[in-house]
Design an enzyme around this catalytic site. Structure first.
Site, PDB file in Angstrom:
ATOM      1  N   LYS A  69       0.808  -1.225   0.000  1.00  0.00           N
ATOM      2  CA  LYS A  69       0.000   0.000   0.000  1.00  0.00           C
ATOM      3  C   LYS A  69       0.846   1.281   0.000  1.00  0.00           C
ATOM      4  O   LYS A  69       0.422   2.298  -0.551  1.00  0.00           O
ATOM      5  CB  LYS A  69      -0.968   0.011   1.189  1.00  0.00           C
ATOM      6  CG  LYS A  69      -2.096  -1.015   1.047  1.00  0.00           C
ATOM      7  CD  LYS A  69      -3.084  -0.910   2.197  1.00  0.00           C
ATOM      8  CE  LYS A  69      -4.128  -2.014   2.099  1.00  0.00           C
ATOM      9  NZ  LYS A  69      -5.152  -1.921   3.151  1.00  0.00           N
ATOM     10  N   ASP A 105     -10.208   2.474   2.722  1.00  0.00           N
ATOM     11  CA  ASP A 105     -10.328   1.689   3.961  1.00  0.00           C
ATOM     12  C   ASP A 105     -11.106   2.453   5.038  1.00  0.00           C
ATOM     13  O   ASP A 105     -11.979   1.898   5.698  1.00  0.00           O
ATOM     14  CB  ASP A 105      -8.942   1.334   4.511  1.00  0.00           C
ATOM     15  CG  ASP A 105      -8.259   0.269   3.676  1.00  0.00           C
ATOM     16  OD1 ASP A 105      -8.958  -0.568   3.065  1.00  0.00           O
ATOM     17  OD2 ASP A 105      -7.014   0.262   3.629  1.00  0.00           O
TER      18      ASP A 105
END
Ligand code: ATR
Length: 282
Positions: A69, A105
């Site tokens: 990420k 997220d």
């Protein structure tokens, strides 16, 4: 697959157990979008090369999971405010003007807790356990949801202080787990979110269980077929509602799908399917 089918994938290492293909296949069916969505394994030292090959083959976008990420964040030419705050990217969209990076997220967490579980964030006192990448990824959306106070508690106190400073918001404060037994817990919390990776060893974070007293919801960002150690800990202390992070997974996927396709899928039926599948495997 027709020649015009748009291709997407989830890139990670490991990625074999990712539920994202099953989720996006359901979203695509439900919204009649002509897409294909696969798993894209990448070697630990081969993130960029794997992404470039996927793009060269006409790929339109990627979800990014562990451990890439932060590399994905560096790779982007355009970053959303959510991605900048998270310092990490879980959604890449390949467009004519470059590579757009976002992080869904946090919004996934907030939607699952706010909508599916019906928790009211406005004015809530929130305790987040953990100060790593998972915690950082959800910080800004939690603050944006209108919480009154966000206490970040971590096994290593210095990381909690750093993360709270990074938030740059007077409502955010950091402390070590040891400080929770006294001052902080004296004020009480409405919501506890577990963002530590302790659950990978089926362990609960070593906090004084008094922190759960008066808590309305204990939410674990990871999920599994059975209640996690954190959920068991909070439940045993009398917490009236506990949840794992399966709904967050579905909601973050829905936001990625929206970024790519401009269509918002219904998440509730997909969540129900996944929960049933998980239960059947246990
Ligand atoms: P992630 O991306 O999952 O957040 P990370 O950045 O390595 O991964 O962070 C892991 C987090 O889980 C940290 O907050 C870590 O605490 P420390 O900073 O003290 O290491 C926390 N963590 C991991 N194992 C833990 C355990 N057994 N008990 C409590 N916290 C734990």
């Amino acid at each position: 697959m027709s020649p015009v089918t748009d291709r997407y994938a989830v890139i990670g290492n490991p990625v074999a157990h990712s539920r994202s293909p099953a989720i996006h296949a359901r979203f695509a069916r439900q919204t009649a979008q002509d897409i294909a969505y696969d798993r894209l394994p990448a070697p630990l030292d081969g993130f960029v090369a794997t992404v470039e090959a996927f793009r060269a083959a006409g790929g339109k976008g990627l979800n990014v999971t562990v451990p890439f990420k932060v590399e994905a964040f560096d790779y982007c030419t355009h970053r959303s405010a959510r991605a900048a705050a998270a310092g990490a990217v879980n959604t890449l969209a390949f467009r004519d003007d470059g590579v757009h990076g976002d992080n869904t997220d946090g919004v996934g967490l907030v939607r699952d807790i706010g909508q599916r579980l019906g928790f009211r964030f406005e004015g809530a006192r929130v305790l987040m356990l953990g100060a790593g990448g998972a915690a950082r990824g959800v910080l800004l959306p939690l603050l944006d949801a209108g919480v009154a106070r966000l206490t970040i508690a971590n096994r290593t106190a210095s990381r909690a202080h750093e993360l709270a400073a990074l938030a740059g918001d007077a409502r955010a404060a950091g402390c070590g787990f040891d400080a929770l037994g006294s001052a902080a817990s004296g004020e009480g919390f409405d919501l506890v979110v577990n963002a530590t990776s302790a659950g990978l060893d089926d362990a609960a974070p070593a906090v004084d269980e008094a922190v759960y007293d008066g808590v309305r919801l204990a939410y674990d960002m990871v999920y599994g077929a059975r209640p996690t150690a954190f959920m068991r800990q909070a439940g045993a202390r009398g917490c009236p509602a506990v949840s794992d992070g399966l709904g967050m997974l579905v909601e973050q996927a829905a936001e990625s799908f929206f970024i790519w396709r401009g269509v918002r899928p219904l998440t509730a039926p997909v969540y129900r399917d996944l929960r049933a599948e998980l239960a059947a495997r246990s």
